[in-house]
Enzyme design. Structure first.
Site, PDB file in Angstrom:
ATOM      1  N   GLY A   1       6.964  -2.819   5.423  1.00  0.00           N
ATOM      2  CA  GLY A   1       8.329  -3.297   5.247  1.00  0.00           C
ATOM      3  C   GLY A   1       9.384  -2.468   5.941  1.00  0.00           C
ATOM      4  N   GLU A   2      10.560  -3.062   6.039  1.00  0.00           N
ATOM      5  CA  GLU A   2      11.711  -2.404   6.669  1.00  0.00           C
ATOM      6  C   GLU A   2      12.654  -1.952   5.541  1.00  0.00           C
ATOM      7  OE1 GLU A   2      13.001  -1.220   9.617  1.00  0.00           O
ATOM      8  OE2 GLU A   2      14.599  -0.741   8.202  1.00  0.00           O
TER       9      GLU A   2
ATOM     10  N   SER B   1      12.325   5.515   7.505  1.00  0.00           N
ATOM     11  CA  SER B   1      11.994   5.085   8.863  1.00  0.00           C
ATOM     12  C   SER B   1      12.503   3.659   9.051  1.00  0.00           C
ATOM     13  CB  SER B   1      10.469   5.128   9.047  1.00  0.00           C
ATOM     14  OG  SER B   1      10.120   4.610  10.319  1.00  0.00           O
TER      15      SER B   1
ATOM     16  N   ASN C   1      -2.434   1.964  16.626  1.00  0.00           N
ATOM     17  CA  ASN C   1      -3.626   1.618  15.832  1.00  0.00           C
ATOM     18  C   ASN C   1      -3.887   0.136  16.009  1.00  0.00           C
ATOM     19  OD1 ASN C   1      -4.118   4.212  14.599  1.00  0.00           O
ATOM     20  ND2 ASN C   1      -2.164   3.870  13.589  1.00  0.00           N
TER      21      ASN C   1
ATOM     22  N   CYS D   1      -0.789   4.199  10.432  1.00  0.00           N
ATOM     23  CA  CYS D   1       0.430   3.421  10.638  1.00  0.00           C
ATOM     24  C   CYS D   1       0.106   2.035  11.157  1.00  0.00           C
ATOM     25  CB  CYS D   1       1.319   4.051  11.706  1.00  0.00           C
ATOM     26  SG  CYS D   1       1.803   5.696  11.341  1.00  0.00           S
TER      27      CYS D   1
ATOM     28  N   CYS E   1       7.548  -6.929  14.437  1.00  0.00           N
ATOM     29  CA  CYS E   1       7.211  -6.186  15.656  1.00  0.00           C
ATOM     30  C   CYS E   1       5.807  -6.575  16.141  1.00  0.00           C
ATOM     31  CB  CYS E   1       7.263  -4.684  15.401  1.00  0.00           C
ATOM     32  SG  CYS E   1       8.881  -4.135  14.870  1.00  0.00           S
TER      33      CYS E   1
ATOM     34  N   CYS F   1       3.202   8.111   1.821  1.00  0.00           N
ATOM     35  CA  CYS F   1       3.793   7.051   2.641  1.00  0.00           C
ATOM     36  C   CYS F   1       3.973   5.834   1.733  1.00  0.00           C
ATOM     37  CB  CYS F   1       2.837   6.756   3.803  1.00  0.00           C
ATOM     38  SG  CYS F   1       3.397   5.449   4.875  1.00  0.00           S
TER      39      CYS F   1
ATOM     40  N   CYS G   1       2.615  -4.440  15.073  1.00  0.00           N
ATOM     41  CA  CYS G   1       2.504  -4.030  13.670  1.00  0.00           C
ATOM     42  C   CYS G   1       1.831  -5.121  12.843  1.00  0.00           C
ATOM     43  CB  CYS G   1       3.893  -3.737  13.118  1.00  0.00           C
ATOM     44  SG  CYS G   1       3.891  -3.400  11.343  1.00  0.00           S
TER      45      CYS G   1
ATOM     46  N   GLU H   1       0.798  -1.213   0.000  1.00  0.00           N
ATOM     47  CA  GLU H   1       0.000   0.000   0.000  1.00  0.00           C
ATOM     48  C   GLU H   1       0.834   1.267   0.000  1.00  0.00           C
ATOM     49  OE1 GLU H   1      -4.104  -1.503   2.015  1.00  0.00           O
ATOM     50  OE2 GLU H   1      -2.550  -0.746   3.314  1.00  0.00           O
TER      51      GLU H   1
ATOM     52  N   CYS I   1       7.006  -8.084   6.212  1.00  0.00           N
ATOM     53  CA  CYS I   1       8.224  -7.606   6.882  1.00  0.00           C
ATOM     54  C   CYS I   1       8.765  -8.724   7.762  1.00  0.00           C
ATOM     55  CB  CYS I   1       7.924  -6.372   7.736  1.00  0.00           C
ATOM     56  SG  CYS I   1       9.398  -5.691   8.549  1.00  0.00           S
TER      57      CYS I   1
ATOM     58  N   SER J   1      12.386   3.904  14.836  1.00  0.00           N
ATOM     59  CA  SER J   1      11.261   3.405  15.633  1.00  0.00           C
ATOM     60  C   SER J   1      11.787   2.854  16.953  1.00  0.00           C
ATOM     61  CB  SER J   1      10.518   2.325  14.848  1.00  0.00           C
ATOM     62  OG  SER J   1       9.974   2.899  13.683  1.00  0.00           O
ATOM     63  N   LEU J   2      11.621   3.617  17.997  1.00  0.00           N
ATOM     64  CA  LEU J   2      12.242   3.288  19.287  1.00  0.00           C
ATOM     65  C   LEU J   2      11.317   2.417  20.148  1.00  0.00           C
ATOM     66  CD1 LEU J   2      15.036   4.176  20.240  1.00  0.00           C
ATOM     67  CD2 LEU J   2      13.922   5.963  21.580  1.00  0.00           C
ATOM     68  N   HIS J   3      10.175   2.968  20.521  1.00  0.00           N
ATOM     69  CA  HIS J   3       9.092   2.246  21.194  1.00  0.00           C
ATOM     70  C   HIS J   3       9.355   1.788  22.627  1.00  0.00           C
ATOM     71  CE1 HIS J   3       7.437   2.426  17.253  1.00  0.00           C
ATOM     72  NE2 HIS J   3       8.171   1.465  16.767  1.00  0.00           N
TER      73      HIS J   3
END
Ligand code: SAH
Ligand code: SF4
Length: 382
Positions: A165-166, A197, A299, A342, A115, A104, A118, A91, A111, A219-221
């Site tokens: 994806g990464e 990102s 989300n 996201c 995570c 985006c 995600c 997408e 991926c 992306s820390l989280h």
């Protein structure tokens, strides 16, 4: 099979032209036709010699992936689902704002990082996108939007590699794609307006600094390894100390004088005051205002078993960081009604069958030469 010219950056296209016995400067003309004018037919390229156009027809084409669906959100966000073959879809999401238009873009089908929060991660990894498939998302969206908004000038001013994806695990396809985005003969985006990102592939952050330093979001989280290990499995390989050191090294090359940290706010998991304070400590271990924090309200999707932090919690968390002098913003959720936010891209795992059903349906529609219309909110995402 002929070559898809969306696969080439300008240097690649110059080499392609030379192989055809043409002068390198022809590549500039071709490149401008493709990316600035959105041409897909060689016959439309009026300033190219007829003989070259004929030659190109035999060896090349310019084509984006088929669009499976297109959704327009009440807030103006548009989401396109592209068929990349073998039952896979990716997408791209256009987010209009008063002062910019952001696209985006996806870098992989699925991926491998996996995570916990995600939905792409829950799908698993299917394959890397090619440079052409990454660029096709921008090429298609930019020229679609110009046509539909009846605009001659650029509509997309910013690109964020924050789709599926990464990107740093698809490095070889990513770099030429970034070069096309930046090239003045193509989209001419400034380095500050193209953001990669990453979940933190440390050696690749260093390579990006050398090869194509664009804006970096990480992306820390989580503020510590014990927690981050459970959210971003890659942390076991590249723990926080290494990641933060890499971010620091990147600063010297970055087009902006800060790195953005993304932090997905998960109810009761990483959103406590203690987490915020630990994060402040971690960041301030390095002097200067070298990063910004972007808090993303989670989300939710059913398979995650996680919940979005309450708005008051997100605000309290942001306050601790801001009070400590770390610029922290809370991301507005856009395109919620079309699952374009996201981590919601292409729905959850069990919905993959629905993606395939929809692809089939659209294939039949295309066979009837019916164009995929911009729809209203057609229920949940793919
Ligand atoms: N793989 C890259 C880029 C794609 S994900 C990365 O992880 O950075 C883009 C952003 O969306 C990341 O910051 C990611 O953590 C965030 N994200 C993923 N799933 C999410 C979800 N369900 N809710 C909110 N943000 C999410
Ligand atoms: Fe992959 Fe990024 Fe999703 Fe993690 S958040 S699974 S790295 S796409």
């Amino acid at each position: 099979m002929t070559a898809n010219l969306l696969d080439f950056d300008l240097e690649g296209l110059a080499v392609f032209c030379e192989r055809l016995g043409e002068k390198r400067f022809r590549a500039v003309q071709l490149f401008r036709w493709i990316h600035q004018k959105g041409a897909s037919q060689f016959d439309d390229m009026s300033d190219l010699a007829k003989s070259l156009r004929e030659k190109l027809k035999g060896v090349a084409h310019i084509k984006a992936m088929p669009v499976v669906s297109q959704h327009l959100s009440a807030d103006g966000t548009i989401k396109w689902l592209f068929d990349v073959g073998d039952g896979n879809a990716v997408e791209a999401v256009f987010i209009p704002e008063s002062d910019r238009g952001t696209l985006c873009v996806s870098s992989q089908a699925g991926c491998a990082v996996g995570c916990r929060f995600c939905s792409t991660g829950h799908q698993g990894f299917s394959r890397n996108l090619t440079t052409g498939e990454i660029i096709a998302q921008l090429w298609f969206a930019e020229h679609f939007l110009r046509q539909h908004l009846k605009r001659d000038e650029r509509v997309i001013s910013n690109v964020v590699m924050m789709g599926m994806g990464e990107p740093l695990q698809n490095y070889n396809a990513l770099i030429p794609a970034l070069r096309v985005m930046l090239d003045d003969h193509a989209y001419g985006l400034s380095r500050r307006r193209v953001t990669v990102s990453t979940s933190g592939i440390v050696p690749m952050i260093d390579r990006l600094a050398q090869d194509c330093p664009v804006a970096l979001a990480v992306s820390l989280h989580a503020p510590n390894d014990a927690l981050r290990d459970t959210l971003v499995p890659l942390n076991l390989k590249y723990p926080l100390a290494q990641l933060i050191a890499a971010c620091h090294r990147y600063l010297a090359h970055a087009p902006r004088d800060f790195i953005t940290f993304e932090y997905c706010m998960l109810d009761g998991v990483n959103d406590t005051d203690a987490c915020a304070r630990q994060l402040v400590e971690r960041i301030q271990a390095h002097p200067g205002a070298w990063c910004k924090l972007n808090l993303i309200p989670f989300n939710p999707f059913p398979a995650s078993g996680l919940l979005r932090s309450k708005p008051e919690r997100v605000e309290a968390f942001a306050r601790i960081l801001n009070d400590a002098g770390i610029i922290t913003t809370i991301r507005k959720t856009r395109g919620d009604d079309i699952d374009a936010a996201c981590g919601q891209l292409a729905g959850d795992v069990k919905d993959r069958t629905r993606v395939m059903v929809r692809m089939e349906r659209n294939r039949s529609l295309r066979a009837l030469a019916v164009e995929a219309p911009v729809t209203g909110t057609e229920g949940a995402g793919a």
